[in-house]
Design a protein around this motif. Structure first.
Motif, PDB file in Angstrom:
ATOM      1  N   UNK A 188      46.040  44.245  40.590  1.00 20.62           N
ATOM      2  CA  UNK A 188      45.710  43.131  41.273  1.00 20.62           C
ATOM      3  C   UNK A 188      46.707  41.965  41.451  1.00 20.62           C
ATOM      4  N   UNK A 189      47.705  42.079  40.617  1.00 16.93           N
ATOM      5  CA  UNK A 189      48.828  41.179  40.885  1.00 16.93           C
ATOM      6  C   UNK A 189      49.841  41.341  42.104  1.00 16.93           C
ATOM      7  N   UNK A 190      50.030  42.807  42.264  1.00 17.42           N
ATOM      8  CA  UNK A 190      50.701  43.444  43.273  1.00 17.42           C
ATOM      9  C   UNK A 190      49.820  42.930  44.548  1.00 17.42           C
ATOM     10  N   UNK A 191      48.397  42.807  44.482  1.00 20.35           N
ATOM     11  CA  UNK A 191      47.605  42.628  45.702  1.00 20.35           C
ATOM     12  C   UNK A 191      48.042  41.134  46.060  1.00 20.35           C
ATOM     13  N   UNK A 192      48.085  40.470  44.935  1.00 23.53           N
ATOM     14  CA  UNK A 192      48.244  39.115  45.309  1.00 23.53           C
ATOM     15  C   UNK A 192      49.653  38.717  46.034  1.00 23.53           C
ATOM     16  N   UNK A 193      50.781  39.491  45.297  1.00 25.91           N
ATOM     17  CA  UNK A 193      51.960  39.397  46.111  1.00 25.91           C
ATOM     18  C   UNK A 193      52.010  39.747  47.451  1.00 25.91           C
ATOM     19  N   UNK A 194      51.119  40.669  47.790  1.00 19.31           N
ATOM     20  CA  UNK A 194      51.092  41.279  49.073  1.00 19.31           C
ATOM     21  C   UNK A 194      50.393  40.311  49.955  1.00 19.31           C
ATOM     22  N   UNK A 195      49.650  39.425  49.402  1.00 20.47           N
ATOM     23  CA  UNK A 195      48.700  38.471  50.338  1.00 20.47           C
ATOM     24  C   UNK A 195      49.571  37.419  50.700  1.00 20.47           C
ATOM     25  N   UNK A 196      50.500  37.163  49.712  1.00 21.24           N
ATOM     26  CA  UNK A 196      51.538  35.965  49.844  1.00 21.24           C
ATOM     27  C   UNK A 196      52.551  36.277  51.118  1.00 21.24           C
ATOM     28  N   UNK A 201      38.121  31.790  27.137  1.00 14.74           N
ATOM     29  CA  UNK A 201      37.730  32.684  28.264  1.00 14.74           C
ATOM     30  C   UNK A 201      38.361  33.762  28.735  1.00 14.74           C
ATOM     31  N   UNK A 202      39.811  33.364  28.860  1.00 16.77           N
ATOM     32  CA  UNK A 202      40.633  34.491  29.659  1.00 16.77           C
ATOM     33  C   UNK A 202      40.887  35.410  28.203  1.00 16.77           C
ATOM     34  N   UNK A 203      40.731  35.268  26.929  1.00 17.64           N
ATOM     35  CA  UNK A 203      40.723  36.108  26.171  1.00 17.64           C
ATOM     36  C   UNK A 203      39.542  37.174  25.785  1.00 17.64           C
ATOM     37  N   UNK A 204      38.481  36.726  26.404  1.00 17.15           N
ATOM     38  CA  UNK A 204      37.385  37.635  26.565  1.00 17.15           C
ATOM     39  C   UNK A 204      37.486  38.390  27.745  1.00 17.15           C
ATOM     40  N   UNK A 205      37.892  37.838  28.600  1.00 14.96           N
ATOM     41  CA  UNK A 205      37.872  38.691  30.300  1.00 14.96           C
ATOM     42  C   UNK A 205      39.102  39.636  30.044  1.00 14.96           C
ATOM     43  N   UNK A 206      40.322  39.391  29.228  1.00 12.81           N
ATOM     44  CA  UNK A 206      41.175  40.536  28.985  1.00 12.81           C
ATOM     45  C   UNK A 206      40.710  41.641  28.342  1.00 12.81           C
ATOM     46  N   UNK A 207      39.790  41.607  27.652  1.00  9.39           N
ATOM     47  CA  UNK A 207      39.175  42.786  26.808  1.00  9.39           C
ATOM     48  C   UNK A 207      38.447  43.557  27.663  1.00  9.39           C
ATOM     49  N   UNK A 208      37.951  43.172  28.815  1.00  6.94           N
ATOM     50  CA  UNK A 208      37.309  43.760  29.631  1.00  6.94           C
ATOM     51  C   UNK A 208      37.947  44.496  31.006  1.00  6.94           C
ATOM     52  N   UNK A 209      39.146  44.366  30.997  1.00  9.56           N
ATOM     53  CA  UNK A 209      40.039  45.146  32.063  1.00  9.56           C
ATOM     54  C   UNK A 209      41.237  45.894  31.363  1.00  9.56           C
ATOM     55  N   UNK A 210      42.008  46.485  32.262  1.00  6.88           N
ATOM     56  CA  UNK A 210      43.229  47.334  31.630  1.00  6.88           C
ATOM     57  C   UNK A 210      44.302  46.878  32.091  1.00  6.88           C
ATOM     58  N   UNK A 211      45.658  46.998  31.542  1.00  5.92           N
ATOM     59  CA  UNK A 211      46.678  46.549  31.866  1.00  5.92           C
ATOM     60  C   UNK A 211      47.212  47.145  33.097  1.00  5.92           C
ATOM     61  N   UNK A 212      46.825  48.553  33.588  1.00  9.05           N
ATOM     62  CA  UNK A 212      47.193  48.995  34.843  1.00  9.05           C
ATOM     63  C   UNK A 212      46.507  48.254  35.949  1.00  9.05           C
ATOM     64  N   UNK A 213      45.209  47.968  35.728  1.00  9.25           N
ATOM     65  CA  UNK A 213      44.387  47.123  36.643  1.00  9.25           C
ATOM     66  C   UNK A 213      44.882  45.719  37.155  1.00  9.25           C
ATOM     67  N   UNK A 214      45.282  45.153  35.974  1.00 12.13           N
ATOM     68  CA  UNK A 214      45.927  44.031  36.263  1.00 12.13           C
ATOM     69  C   UNK A 214      47.050  43.730  37.212  1.00 12.13           C
ATOM     70  N   UNK A 215      47.845  44.793  36.815  1.00  9.49           N
ATOM     71  CA  UNK A 215      49.133  45.088  37.674  1.00  9.49           C
ATOM     72  C   UNK A 215      48.784  45.390  38.964  1.00  9.49           C
TER      73      UNK A 215
END
Length: 335
Positions: free
Chosen positions: A300-308, A284-298
């Motif tokens: 989103x991860x920054x947003x999670x770090x900020x939430x922590x 499932x993750x391999x399918x999801x990875x095709x539907x987003x970009x490297x920049x967008x993932x970065x």
């Protein structure tokens, strides 16, 4: 299966280098204290050191051959000059140390060398520790003591001062995963456990913790909801997340699990499929990875770090999660 010197060197290179130098220069200490977390290889390295001392055909003066009679008997736990002492019930008692001293007052059965390994040395009673201290104060040139502990602060300072202390570092996530598999954890579950904590005991506990099993499922469900209609993720928060994650520590663990999922998507995009930790969700993750970009993932991860960070700053967890979900959804299509 017994691991070789070379294999153990992968997990504790500094400890093995120090022991190698001592063996090659024939300058072994009469007493060692191996200290560090459970699962870091203390017991295995105490046995490989024992084999190095008694091996008849050691390679380069320090690597045990693993094939001579001494190596084989040490591996099987029945060498007459090697004594392994473990707690009798909850503690190591005085009579156990006294029995050991009596045994060591005799001449070695096959050589002058005698070795004893004290497992959970921190669990000695006060009387046992005092008896051991007398033993350590009058070392026999042919006797080697190896004490193992996960709680160095519980060891008497007078005993510490008479031992060479070797500190075992926490395992890398990769080595931790291998160690977990060796201890019966399923290979597809070990990578996530190894990433969520560097504490071996905690990883083993989490592997059978129903709360943690459910938490993983809810994190995956939240991510899937983020791919749907705008309100879907907020509904998932109310229905699943807030009923599962109740206090700050649980929220923090949930955010860690969510972060690891986004990391997996990034690893897939970078072609590092061997580093993903949600192994069961790979397809499932391999399918999801095709539907987003490297920049967008970065982002989103920054947003999670900020939430922590905000969570540790005592922001209301419920409000924090609602804000995070909106940030994770915003512009979630391919950029």
């Amino acid at each position: 299966m017994t691991r070789t010197w070379e294999q153990l060197e992968q997990t504790q290179p500094i400890v093995l280098k120090m022991l190698r130098n001592s063996l090659k220069k024939e300058r072994l200490a009469h007493a060692y204290l191996f200290e560090g977390m459970k699962g870091t290889g203390k017991r295995e390295i105490s046995l490989v050191l024992t084999k190095s001392i008694l091996c008849k055909n050691s390679i380069e003066g320090y690597v045990p051959c693993e094939t001579c009679s001494n190596c084989k008997r040490i591996n099987n736990g029945n060498h007459p000059d090697v004594h392994l002492l473990e707690p009798d019930g909850l503690s190591i008692k005085k009579h156990q140390i006294q029995s050991l001293q009596e045994e060591f007052s005799k001449t070695g059965v096959e050589s002058k060398q005698k070795i004893y390994i004290l497992v959970h040395a921190d669990k000695m009673t006060t009387n046992a520790a005092n008896s051991l201290l007398k033993f350590l104060e009058e070392p026999n040139a042919e006797t080697t003591a190896i004490l193992l502990t996960e709680q160095i602060q519980q060891i008497l300072p007078t005993i510490l001062s008479r031992c060479q202390v070797l500190s075992f570092t926490p395992l890398s996530p990769n080595e931790m995963a291998k160690e977990l598999v060796r201890n019966g954890i399923k290979p597809n579950e070990a990578p996530l456990l190894a990433q969520i904590t560097n504490n071996f005991d905690e990883a083993l506990t989490l592997s059978t913790d129903e709360w943690f099993v459910q938490a993983r499922k809810i994190v995956v469900k939240l991510y899937e909801a983020l791919k749907g209609a705008p309100l879907e993720a907020l509904v998932a928060l109310q229905r699943d997340w807030f009923t599962q994650f109740k206090d700050k520590d649980q929220f923090d663990r949930g955010l860690d699990l969510l972060l690891l999922l986004y990391k997996d998507l990034l690893y897939i995009q970078l072609g590092k499929h061997d580093q993903i930790v949600y192994v069961n969700e790979r397809d499932r993750l391999e399918v999801y990875a095709l539907k987003t970009s490297n920049r967008r993932l970065t982002e989103q991860m920054t947003a999670i770090f900020e939430a922590k960070r905000k969570l540790q700053g005592n922001m209301n967890p419920q409000l924090l999660m609602e804000q995070l979900v909106l940030e994770l959804q915003e512009g979630s299509s391919v950029v």
